[in-house]
Write a protein that holds these residues in place. Structure first.
Motif, PDB file in Angstrom:
ATOM      1  N   ALA A   1      -5.840  -3.659  -6.652  1.00 57.10           N
ATOM      2  CA  ALA A   1      -5.379  -2.668  -5.668  1.00 57.10           C
ATOM      3  C   ALA A   1      -4.762  -1.433  -6.332  1.00 57.10           C
ATOM      4  O   ALA A   1      -5.117  -0.302  -5.974  1.00 57.10           O
ATOM      5  CB  ALA A   1      -4.408  -3.311  -4.686  1.00 57.10           C
ATOM      6  N   PRO A   2      -3.851  -1.590  -7.319  1.00 54.91           N
ATOM      7  CA  PRO A   2      -3.326  -0.379  -7.973  1.00 54.91           C
ATOM      8  C   PRO A   2      -4.423   0.441  -8.644  1.00 54.91           C
ATOM      9  O   PRO A   2      -4.412   1.674  -8.585  1.00 54.91           O
ATOM     10  CB  PRO A   2      -2.351  -0.927  -9.016  1.00 54.91           C
ATOM     11  N   HIS A   3      -5.392  -0.232  -9.255  1.00 52.86           N
ATOM     12  CA  HIS A   3      -6.494   0.463  -9.925  1.00 52.86           C
ATOM     13  C   HIS A   3      -7.243   1.344  -8.927  1.00 52.86           C
ATOM     14  O   HIS A   3      -7.504   2.519  -9.192  1.00 52.86           O
ATOM     15  CB  HIS A   3      -7.429  -0.564 -10.554  1.00 52.86           C
ATOM     16  N   GLU A   4      -7.570   0.778  -7.782  1.00 55.87           N
ATOM     17  CA  GLU A   4      -8.337   1.523  -6.781  1.00 55.87           C
ATOM     18  C   GLU A   4      -7.551   2.697  -6.210  1.00 55.87           C
ATOM     19  O   GLU A   4      -8.084   3.790  -6.047  1.00 55.87           O
ATOM     20  CB  GLU A   4      -8.794   0.582  -5.664  1.00 55.87           C
TER      21      GLU A   4
ATOM     22  N   THR B   1       0.811  -1.219   0.000  1.00 52.32           N
ATOM     23  CA  THR B   1       0.000   0.000   0.000  1.00 52.32           C
ATOM     24  C   THR B   1       0.848   1.274   0.000  1.00 52.32           C
ATOM     25  O   THR B   1       0.579   2.177  -0.795  1.00 52.32           O
ATOM     26  CB  THR B   1      -0.994  -0.008   1.178  1.00 52.32           C
ATOM     27  N   PRO B   2       1.891   1.389   0.840  1.00 50.99           N
ATOM     28  CA  PRO B   2       2.720   2.603   0.774  1.00 50.99           C
ATOM     29  C   PRO B   2       3.353   2.811  -0.607  1.00 50.99           C
ATOM     30  O   PRO B   2       3.487   3.941  -1.076  1.00 50.99           O
ATOM     31  CB  PRO B   2       3.787   2.375   1.848  1.00 50.99           C
ATOM     32  N   GLU B   3       3.736   1.719  -1.263  1.00 51.83           N
ATOM     33  CA  GLU B   3       4.318   1.817  -2.605  1.00 51.83           C
ATOM     34  C   GLU B   3       3.269   2.235  -3.628  1.00 51.83           C
ATOM     35  O   GLU B   3       3.557   2.983  -4.563  1.00 51.83           O
ATOM     36  CB  GLU B   3       4.964   0.493  -3.010  1.00 51.83           C
TER      37      GLU B   3
ATOM     38  N   ILE C   1       0.735   4.165  -3.041  1.00 51.80           N
ATOM     39  CA  ILE C   1       0.534   5.601  -2.812  1.00 51.80           C
ATOM     40  C   ILE C   1       1.718   6.395  -3.351  1.00 51.80           C
ATOM     41  O   ILE C   1       1.536   7.441  -3.991  1.00 51.80           O
ATOM     42  CB  ILE C   1       0.296   5.866  -1.315  1.00 51.80           C
ATOM     43  N   ARG C   2       2.941   5.892  -3.132  1.00 47.20           N
ATOM     44  CA  ARG C   2       4.133   6.569  -3.662  1.00 47.20           C
ATOM     45  C   ARG C   2       4.076   6.648  -5.185  1.00 47.20           C
ATOM     46  O   ARG C   2       4.413   7.663  -5.787  1.00 47.20           O
ATOM     47  CB  ARG C   2       5.396   5.831  -3.209  1.00 47.20           C
ATOM     48  N   ARG C   3       3.600   5.584  -5.833  1.00 42.60           N
ATOM     49  CA  ARG C   3       3.481   5.576  -7.289  1.00 42.60           C
ATOM     50  C   ARG C   3       2.476   6.626  -7.760  1.00 42.60           C
ATOM     51  O   ARG C   3       2.714   7.348  -8.712  1.00 42.60           O
ATOM     52  CB  ARG C   3       3.068   4.205  -7.809  1.00 42.60           C
ATOM     53  N   ALA C   4       1.331   6.713  -7.080  1.00 41.28           N
ATOM     54  CA  ALA C   4       0.320   7.707  -7.457  1.00 41.28           C
ATOM     55  C   ALA C   4       0.892   9.116  -7.339  1.00 41.28           C
ATOM     56  O   ALA C   4       0.677   9.955  -8.232  1.00 41.28           O
ATOM     57  CB  ALA C   4      -0.921   7.550  -6.578  1.00 41.28           C
ATOM     58  N   GLU C   5       1.643   9.388  -6.287  1.00 36.22           N
ATOM     59  CA  GLU C   5       2.260  10.709  -6.120  1.00 36.22           C
ATOM     60  C   GLU C   5       3.328  10.953  -7.179  1.00 36.22           C
ATOM     61  O   GLU C   5       3.468  12.065  -7.689  1.00 36.22           O
ATOM     62  CB  GLU C   5       2.843  10.832  -4.706  1.00 36.22           C
ATOM     63  N   TRP C   6       4.086   9.922  -7.538  1.00 39.77           N
ATOM     64  CA  TRP C   6       5.110  10.018  -8.582  1.00 39.77           C
ATOM     65  C   TRP C   6       4.458  10.382  -9.917  1.00 39.77           C
ATOM     66  O   TRP C   6       4.945  11.245 -10.642  1.00 39.77           O
ATOM     67  CB  TRP C   6       5.842   8.677  -8.659  1.00 39.77           C
ATOM     68  N   LEU C   7       3.337   9.740 -10.225  1.00 37.25           N
ATOM     69  CA  LEU C   7       2.626  10.029 -11.472  1.00 37.25           C
ATOM     70  C   LEU C   7       2.041  11.441 -11.472  1.00 37.25           C
ATOM     71  O   LEU C   7       2.113  12.148 -12.476  1.00 37.25           O
ATOM     72  CB  LEU C   7       1.523   8.995 -11.698  1.00 37.25           C
ATOM     73  N   LYS C   8       1.472  11.854 -10.358  1.00 35.82           N
ATOM     74  CA  LYS C   8       0.897  13.202 -10.274  1.00 35.82           C
ATOM     75  C   LYS C   8       1.977  14.274 -10.407  1.00 35.82           C
ATOM     76  O   LYS C   8       1.747  15.321 -11.000  1.00 35.82           O
ATOM     77  CB  LYS C   8       0.100  13.363  -8.988  1.00 35.82           C
TER      78      LYS C   8
END
Length: 155
Positions: free
Chosen positions: A87-90, A58-60, A62-69
Motif C-alpha cells: 500500500a505505501p508503495h502504490e 490511507t489518510p496517513e 497520503i499525509r506521508r506522501a505530501e510530507w515527503l513532497k
C-alpha cells in the motif's frame, strides 16, 4: 518529529555523512511496521535530516506522501517487509515519487549499523540510499501487477 543535523564538506566539495560521500540529498528512507511507518527525510530547508512517524491507514499514507513532497524528496527506499510495503508503495508512486524496494538482506550486509530500532532503521536506509549503496528489487509495471491479481499463478 525531531530534526537531526549532520554533515560536513569533504575534499571534493561533497557533503559527507559519517564518512560516506553524499551522492543524493533528495532521498528518504522508510522502515515499515504493521501499524507505524518511520520515515527519515531531508529537512525542508535542506540543512539536515528529520524523522517522522506515520500510521498505516490511507489518510496517513497520503499525509506521508505530501510530507515527503514538501521536503522535495524524489526517491524513497524502503524494506520489502511482508505485505506491508504494498500500500505505501502504490500511494507513493501515485504521488510521483520513485520508490526503491530493498531486500532486507541487502541492508543487513552493510557494516556500521547502529542498534536496531524503527527510527534508526529509517535513518540507516536513508543514509545508504543517499550514498548510492542500495539497489531496488525487480518490480513489474503497474499493468503487469494488475494482471497478476486477476490470473492465478500455476506451477
Amino acid at each position: 518529529m525531531k530534526a537531526k543535523r549532520e554533515g560536513k564538506t569533504g575534499q571534493n566539495g561533497r557533503r559527507q555523512r559519517q564518512g560516506l560521500p553524499l551522492m543524493r540529498s533528495d532521498v528518504a528512507g522508510m522502515d515499515i511496521g504493521s501499524e507505524t511507518h518511520w520515515v527519515c527525510a531531508p529537512t525542508q530547508d535542506g540543512s539536515g535530516r528529520e524523522i517522522g512517524d506515520f500510521g498505516a491507514t490511507t489518510p496517513e499514507l497520503i499525509r506521508r506522501a505530501e510530507w515527503l513532497k514538501a521536503r522535495q524528496v524524489a526517491s524513497l527506499a524502503m524494506e520489502s517487509t511482508g505485505v506491508y510495503w504494498i500500500a505505501p508503495h502504490e500511494v507513493l508512486e501515485a504521488h510521483g515519487l520513485k520508490v526503491l524496494l530493498v531486500d532486507t538482506r541487502q541492508l543487513a550486509q552493510v557494516p556500521g549499523r547502529d542498534k536496531k530500532t524503527d527510527p534508526t532503521d529509517c535513518e540507516w536506509i536513508q543514509r545508504l540510499h543517499s550514498c548510492g549503496l542500495l539497489r531496488g528489487s525487480f518490480r513489474p509495471s503497474e499493468e503487469i501487477c494488475m494482471l497478476r491479481t486477476l490470473t492465478p499463478l500455476t506451477a
